[in-house]
Design an enzyme around this catalytic site. Structure first.
Site, short mmCIF file in Angstrom:
data_model
loop_
_atom_site.label_atom_id
_atom_site.label_comp_id
_atom_site.label_asym_id
_atom_site.label_seq_id
_atom_site.Cartn_x
_atom_site.Cartn_y
_atom_site.Cartn_z
N ASP A 136 41.71 34.28 54.43
CA ASP A 136 40.29 34.09 54.77
C ASP A 136 40.10 33.27 56.03
O ASP A 136 39.02 32.72 56.25
CB ASP A 136 39.58 33.30 53.63
CG ASP A 136 38.99 34.22 52.59
OD1 ASP A 136 39.14 35.43 52.74
OD2 ASP A 136 38.38 33.71 51.64
N CYS A 193 31.18 55.15 36.30
CA CYS A 193 30.72 53.82 35.87
C CYS A 193 29.82 53.18 36.93
O CYS A 193 30.13 53.22 38.13
CB CYS A 193 31.93 52.92 35.61
SG CYS A 193 31.49 51.24 35.11
N CYS A 243 29.23 33.71 42.31
CA CYS A 243 28.74 34.56 41.22
C CYS A 243 29.85 35.53 40.82
O CYS A 243 30.56 36.05 41.69
CB CYS A 243 27.51 35.35 41.67
SG CYS A 243 26.87 36.49 40.42
N CYS A 250 32.83 44.49 34.87
CA CYS A 250 33.73 45.60 35.23
C CYS A 250 34.71 45.88 34.08
O CYS A 250 35.44 44.98 33.66
CB CYS A 250 34.50 45.27 36.50
SG CYS A 250 35.70 46.53 36.97
#
Length: 313
Positions: A136, A193, A243, A250
């Site tokens: 990152d 889904c 969050c 999932c």
């Protein structure tokens, strides 16, 4: 590539993957370092739609995000690695919530050390290899590289998902100037889904595989420095930092298993805090509970802003 070189590349790849496992990584995949042609128009559209909100840094280094050879001279391979962070204990649902990735110590430092060890191992066992570690910390499209390396597929919530472990893991890379044996992308197993799309409290998943980052609760609670928008009142589902909703719902995360990294172990106080405890948090407590934590990114002032917003909902 000649057969002798191919044999060497294959052996090197096995060696690297074996060491990655020893270091505690969930999995390791390898891609040829080349321009990400498929990602270029997607990134351009995402930026043109202002889905990055106030994350202006996403507009920088467009070419570097897509081309690893601009980050490492003579780059040949991108080694993608996954590190599990799924906790053994989950926060009290009645409390204000923090994303699971921030339960333990800041992943940037934990993973960077592992990547340094892996690079040192490559240089010691293989020879004169140059490379850089990324967590990152630079314009690297980690999910795209991980998917290209066969570590999973990018789901409708834009997270990397694997059949064996869901999506609660960090993604990191080593970009090196060594030819290796390359892995292949896997297939998409989201099917019909739409659990993540249906569950997102702020409707940030605007279409399958398309996330408006500027509507995401993680963006509001971490990246946004302004006051939180009044139209979002009542939509944060008690999340005060990050969050996990689109991951929690999932189906593939039924296969998530607890991590085995001691540095990611949860501070017990984090699990025991009530809403009242959070509302009355002092600087001394904040510094103690979140020492070496990713939550320090938002600072006490930012966390209090988020808590006040939730409290007055």
């Amino acid at each position: 590539m000649s057969s002798s070189l191919q044999l060497t590349a294959s052996n090197y790849s096995k060696l690297i993957k074996s060491e990655a496992t020893r270091l505690g990584f969930l999995s390791c995949g390898i891609s040829k370092a080349e321009f990400l042609e498929q990602e270029a128009p997607r990134l351009e559209n995402w930026l043109n739609n202002n889905y990055h909100g106030q994350m202006s840094y996403m507009e920088n280094h467009f070419d570097k995000r897509l081309n690893p050879t601009l980050l490492v001279d003579d780059a040949k391979s991108v080694i993608s690695l996954l590190l599990n962070y799924y906790p053994s204990e989950i926060q009290n649902e009645e409390s204000y919530k923090i994303s699971k990735y921030a339960y333990g110590q800041d992943y940037h430092f934990v993973i960077k050390e592992k990547l340094k060890e892996l690079l040192y191992f490559i240089q010691t066992e293989i020879g004169d290899v140059t490379g850089r570690a990324f967590v990152d910390s630079a314009p690297v499209m980690d999910k795209a590289w991980a998917a290209k390396s066969g570590l999973g597929w990018i789901g409708k919530n834009s997270n990397l998902i694997t059949k064996k472990a869901g999506s609660f893991y960090f993604i990191a890379e080593l970009i090196i100037d060594l030819d290796l044996e390359y892995d292949h992308a896997t297939t998409d197993h989201c099917g019909t889904c739409t659990a993540c799309i249906d569950a997102c409290p702020t409707e940030a998943i605007v279409a399958p595989y398309q996330v408006d980052g500027s509507k995401c609760i993680s963006y509001f609670t971490i990246e946004l420095k302004d006051n939180l928008p009044q139209e979002m009142k009542g939509k944060f589902d008690d999340w005060m930092f990050g969050c996990d909703v689109c991951q929690d719902v999932c189906p593939w995360n039924r296969f998530s298993q607890s991590h085995n990294e001691p540095l990611f172990n949860t501070n017990p106080e984090l699990l025991s805090f009530s809403k009242k405890d959070w509302e009355e948090i002092t600087k001394e407590t904040f510094d103690k509970v979140f020492k070496n934590s990713a939550v320090k990114r938002t600072k006490l002032q930012g966390l209090k802003r988020n808590i006040d917003f939730l409290k007055n909902t």
